[in-house]
Design an enzyme around this catalytic site. Structure first.
Site, PDB file in Angstrom:
ATOM      1  CB  CYS A 167      35.665  36.464  71.670  1.00 19.25           C
ATOM      2  SG  CYS A 167      34.081  36.800  70.921  1.00 19.25           S
ATOM      3  CD  GLU A 182      45.029  27.608  60.000  1.00 18.58           C
ATOM      4  OE1 GLU A 182      44.023  28.332  59.938  1.00 18.58           O
ATOM      5  OE2 GLU A 182      46.154  28.038  60.325  1.00 18.58           O
ATOM      6  CD  GLU A 186      41.477  35.347  73.887  1.00 18.20           C
ATOM      7  OE1 GLU A 186      42.347  35.487  73.009  1.00 18.20           O
ATOM      8  OE2 GLU A 186      40.267  35.446  73.680  1.00 18.20           O
TER       9      GLU A 186
HETATM   10  P1  NAD Z   1      43.822  32.993  65.152  1.00 17.69           P
HETATM   11  O1  NAD Z   1      44.134  34.427  65.345  1.00 17.69           O
HETATM   12  O2  NAD Z   1      44.863  31.997  65.407  1.00 17.69           O
HETATM   13  O3  NAD Z   1      43.301  32.744  63.651  1.00 17.69           O
HETATM   14  C1  NAD Z   1      42.294  33.529  63.062  1.00 17.69           C
HETATM   15  C2  NAD Z   1      42.449  33.464  61.550  1.00 17.69           C
HETATM   16  O4  NAD Z   1      43.686  34.079  61.178  1.00 17.69           O
HETATM   17  C3  NAD Z   1      42.487  32.048  60.989  1.00 17.69           C
HETATM   18  O5  NAD Z   1      41.756  32.003  59.787  1.00 17.69           O
HETATM   19  C4  NAD Z   1      43.973  31.789  60.758  1.00 17.69           C
HETATM   20  O6  NAD Z   1      44.235  30.919  59.695  1.00 17.69           O
HETATM   21  C5  NAD Z   1      44.516  33.168  60.446  1.00 17.69           C
HETATM   22  N1  NAD Z   1      45.903  33.359  60.910  1.00 17.69           N
HETATM   23  C6  NAD Z   1      46.541  32.699  61.895  1.00 17.69           C
HETATM   24  N2  NAD Z   1      47.803  33.169  62.041  1.00 17.69           N
HETATM   25  C7  NAD Z   1      47.959  34.142  61.129  1.00 17.69           C
HETATM   26  C8  NAD Z   1      49.045  35.008  60.786  1.00 17.69           C
HETATM   27  N3  NAD Z   1      50.200  34.960  61.420  1.00 17.69           N
HETATM   28  N4  NAD Z   1      48.859  35.897  59.790  1.00 17.69           N
HETATM   29  C9  NAD Z   1      47.672  35.976  59.147  1.00 17.69           C
HETATM   30  N5  NAD Z   1      46.620  35.173  59.423  1.00 17.69           N
HETATM   31  C10 NAD Z   1      46.751  34.272  60.405  1.00 17.69           C
HETATM   32  O7  NAD Z   1      42.506  32.721  66.032  1.00 17.69           O
HETATM   33  P2  NAD Z   1      41.834  31.331  66.407  1.00 17.69           P
HETATM   34  O8  NAD Z   1      42.745  30.611  67.335  1.00 17.69           O
HETATM   35  O9  NAD Z   1      41.352  30.641  65.199  1.00 17.69           O
HETATM   36  O10 NAD Z   1      40.543  31.847  67.197  1.00 17.69           O
HETATM   37  C11 NAD Z   1      40.548  32.178  68.557  1.00 17.69           C
HETATM   38  C12 NAD Z   1      40.752  33.658  68.771  1.00 17.69           C
HETATM   39  O11 NAD Z   1      39.725  34.385  68.085  1.00 17.69           O
HETATM   40  C13 NAD Z   1      40.629  34.059  70.229  1.00 17.69           C
HETATM   41  O12 NAD Z   1      41.620  34.998  70.514  1.00 17.69           O
HETATM   42  C14 NAD Z   1      39.242  34.675  70.321  1.00 17.69           C
HETATM   43  O13 NAD Z   1      39.088  35.612  71.365  1.00 17.69           O
HETATM   44  C15 NAD Z   1      39.154  35.331  68.989  1.00 17.69           C
HETATM   45  N6  NAD Z   1      37.759  35.580  68.632  1.00 17.69           N
HETATM   46  C16 NAD Z   1      37.327  36.857  68.735  1.00 17.69           C
HETATM   47  C17 NAD Z   1      36.012  37.141  68.452  1.00 17.69           C
HETATM   48  C18 NAD Z   1      35.511  38.536  68.585  1.00 17.69           C
HETATM   49  O14 NAD Z   1      34.366  38.768  68.235  1.00 17.69           O
HETATM   50  N7  NAD Z   1      36.287  39.497  69.063  1.00 17.69           N
HETATM   51  C19 NAD Z   1      35.124  36.121  68.049  1.00 17.69           C
HETATM   52  C20 NAD Z   1      35.629  34.830  67.938  1.00 17.69           C
HETATM   53  C21 NAD Z   1      36.950  34.564  68.244  1.00 17.69           C
END
Ligand code: NAD
Length: 484
Positions: A281, A176, A375
């Site tokens: 990441c 979002e 992290e």
């Molecule tokens: P986030 O976990 O906050 O959100 C990811 C997705 O989950 C979003 O679409 C969000 O709307 C949804 N979400 C958020 N809270 C939720 C909940 N309580 N229940 C269900 N869905 C929920 O992650 P972010 O801040 O958007 O992205 C950064 C994170 O993503 C970092 O931790 C990064 O390391 C990780 N990441 C990992 C990789 C990988 O390949 N391992 C790649 C890119 C990013």
């Protein structure tokens, strides 16, 4: 607002929303650029119904025909390269150069999808006299992809080209915080000729994700985000008997040995920790300095001082994220770590309301500190000192995460030793960001990934398909084979 309120896209139509909206900020200057709907379960229901309706005719097309869409889509990504990069930079805050690199990777993902007809051929063997066995891959049906903010164009392209080319229809729920790029992707897919309903976008937050995890007509979910959320999605969706692959967060260790090439190591570590403002990441987060590597650390500090917020360093996604990152730095300082380069309080002239943290290098961090374990997701490097390589490997192994680990050395033997003993899915030797390129697959270990297989490359074929095995006998003579 620069952009109109964003809509869900269901069956090719810009769909309705249900009243809850969130402002979308540009991290570059803190301005509200749009609003995104926070959809409820009934929008997910509509999107799934559209994807379900589109599935039979899409899955019926030969794989080679489905792949044609992605030749055209790849061309459109190239045609709109600069515009897509500008949009990524605006909604995510990364530099335009980083945004261009992101679109380039998306193009590579689309290219991989066009090679699936070559990679995804079935098998056939005569298993007994007159009896053949053949196996072929079938799509799963309606699948979902949930994506994070940090690569608003690339991460959707990790999943959608392969899943759709392999015959599935998809619901994508983007972050979002960065919803604009996904709608642009949907427009380009439509322009490439993808039939309505094959790709649908539902915007939203936790509520939309929960509805996706619970929906009985969704067969598989791929998600990328923090470990906290990866666990929630993995548990909830697999409890609902879905196939799930959930990629989580990371704490990547770079082990630097005294024989490392000084200039290359300093510049690669600086680039790894600051690229995309550390919001990758695969970013270097902890440097484990083995023995006497002070001259490398000095050079590293010089390199990081050349990286300037607003110039060659992008913004942090939100005000809250900036505060969180600065909080980690302050806490480490209070616990006795030494700040060599301090990026707190960064301001960019003319963009005073943007969210910036300058490059930060913290020395003498100890393994018990929060900054060594968690992290941070910002342009911050924690340096931990050890006297032996085995101690360094122990620190890396003790991390809960396991996305990437790198070693910097001129010794092939020591590099192999680290590659063999590091507990991470992606290993770098003299590389700060060891992302495997296609057709190799992307995926970590430990709490950086839940589920089997990887998200991209050949591994994704297994995830997005199921195998059918057919055994055939046309030989009517008895006792010539052992199949009844
Ligand atoms: P986030 O976990 O906050 O959100 C990811 C997705 O989950 C979003 O679409 C969000 O709307 C949804 N979400 C958020 N809270 C939720 C909940 N309580 N229940 C269900 N869905 C929920 O992650 P972010 O801040 O958007 O992205 C950064 C994170 O993503 C970092 O931790 C990064 O390391 C990780 N990441 C990992 C990789 C990988 O390949 N391992 C790649 C890119 C990013």
């Amino acid at each position: 607002m620069k952009y109109a309120t964003i809509s869900n896209i269901v069956k090719g139509e810009y769909g309705r929303s249900n009243g809850r909206f969130l402002d979308v900020f540009s991290p570059l200057n803190g301005e509200v650029i749009s609003q995104v709907p926070l959809s409820s379960a009934d929008v997910v229901d509509e999107a799934v119904a559209a994807a379900k309706q589109a599935f039979p005719s899409w899955a019926d097309l030969p794989l080679k025909e489905r792949a044609q869409i992605f030749y055209r889509y790849r061309h459109l990504l190239e045609k709109h390269f600069e515009e897509l990069a500008a949009l990524i930079s605006e909604e995510n805050g990364k530099t335009i150069g980083e945004a261009r690199a992101e679109v380039s990777v998306s193009i590579e993902m689309a290219e991989f999808a066009t090679s699936l007809p070559q990679l995804c051929v079935g098998e056939i063997e005569i298993v007994s006299r007159g009896v053949e066995c053949r196996s072929e891959r079938h799509p799963l049906g309606v699948v979902a992809s949930i994506t994070p903010f940090n690569f608003p164009n690339m991460v959707p392209n990790w999943t959608l080209p392969n899943a759709i080319t392999l015959g599935n229809t998809m619901i994508l729920k983007p972050s979002e915080q960065t919803p604009l790029s996904t709608n642009r992707i949907a427009e380009l897919l439509a322009e490439a000729g993808l039939p309505e309903g094959v790709f649908n976008v539902v915007h939203g937050d936790r509520k939309a994700v929960e509805a996706i995890c619970d929906h009985r007509d969704i067969q598989a979910i791929s998600s990328v985000g923090s470990t906290r959320v990866a666990k929630i999605i993995y548990k909830r969706a697999s409890a609902n008997l879905k196939r799930v692959l959930s990629l989580g967060g990371a704490k990547n260790h770079l082990i630097v040995l005294p024989d490392a090439n000084e200039d290359m190591t300093a510049s690669d570590v600086a680039a790894s920790m600051t690229g995309c403002a550390g919001q990758r990441c695969m970013a270097a987060s902890a440097m484990v300095a083995v023995g006497k590597v002070d001259s490398i650390i000095d050079k590293l500090c010089e390199e990081t001082k050349k990286i300037i917020p607003g110039k060659n360093l992008g913004a942090i996604i939100s005000k809250q994220a900036k505060e969180r990152i600065e909080g980690y730095i302050t806490e480490a300082e209070e616990q006795g770590a030494k700040i060599l380069v301090d990026g707190r309080g960064a301001r960019v002239k003319g963009k005073e309301n943007g969210y910036y943290v300058g490059p930060t290098v913290i020395d003498f961090v100890t393994p018990d500190m929060k900054i060594a374990q968690e992290e941070v997701f910002g342009p911050v490097l924690a340096i931990l000192r050890t006297s032996t390589l085995d101690e360094a490997i122990e620190i890396e192994n003790n991390s809960a995460y396991g996305n990437a680990a790198s070693v910097f050395t001129q010794s092939g033997g020591l590099a192999n030793y680290v590659a063999e003993h590091a507990s991470a899915g992606m290993i770098g030797v003299n590389i700060g960001v060891p992302v495997p390129r296609e057709p190799f697959s992307f995926g970590g270990w430990n709490e950086s990934k839940f589920g089997t297989g990887d998200i991209t490359g050949k591994s994704s074929i297994e995830f997005w398909t199921k195998l059918k095995k057919t055994t055939t006998k046309w030989n009517p003579e008895a006792r010539t084979n052992w199949m009844s």
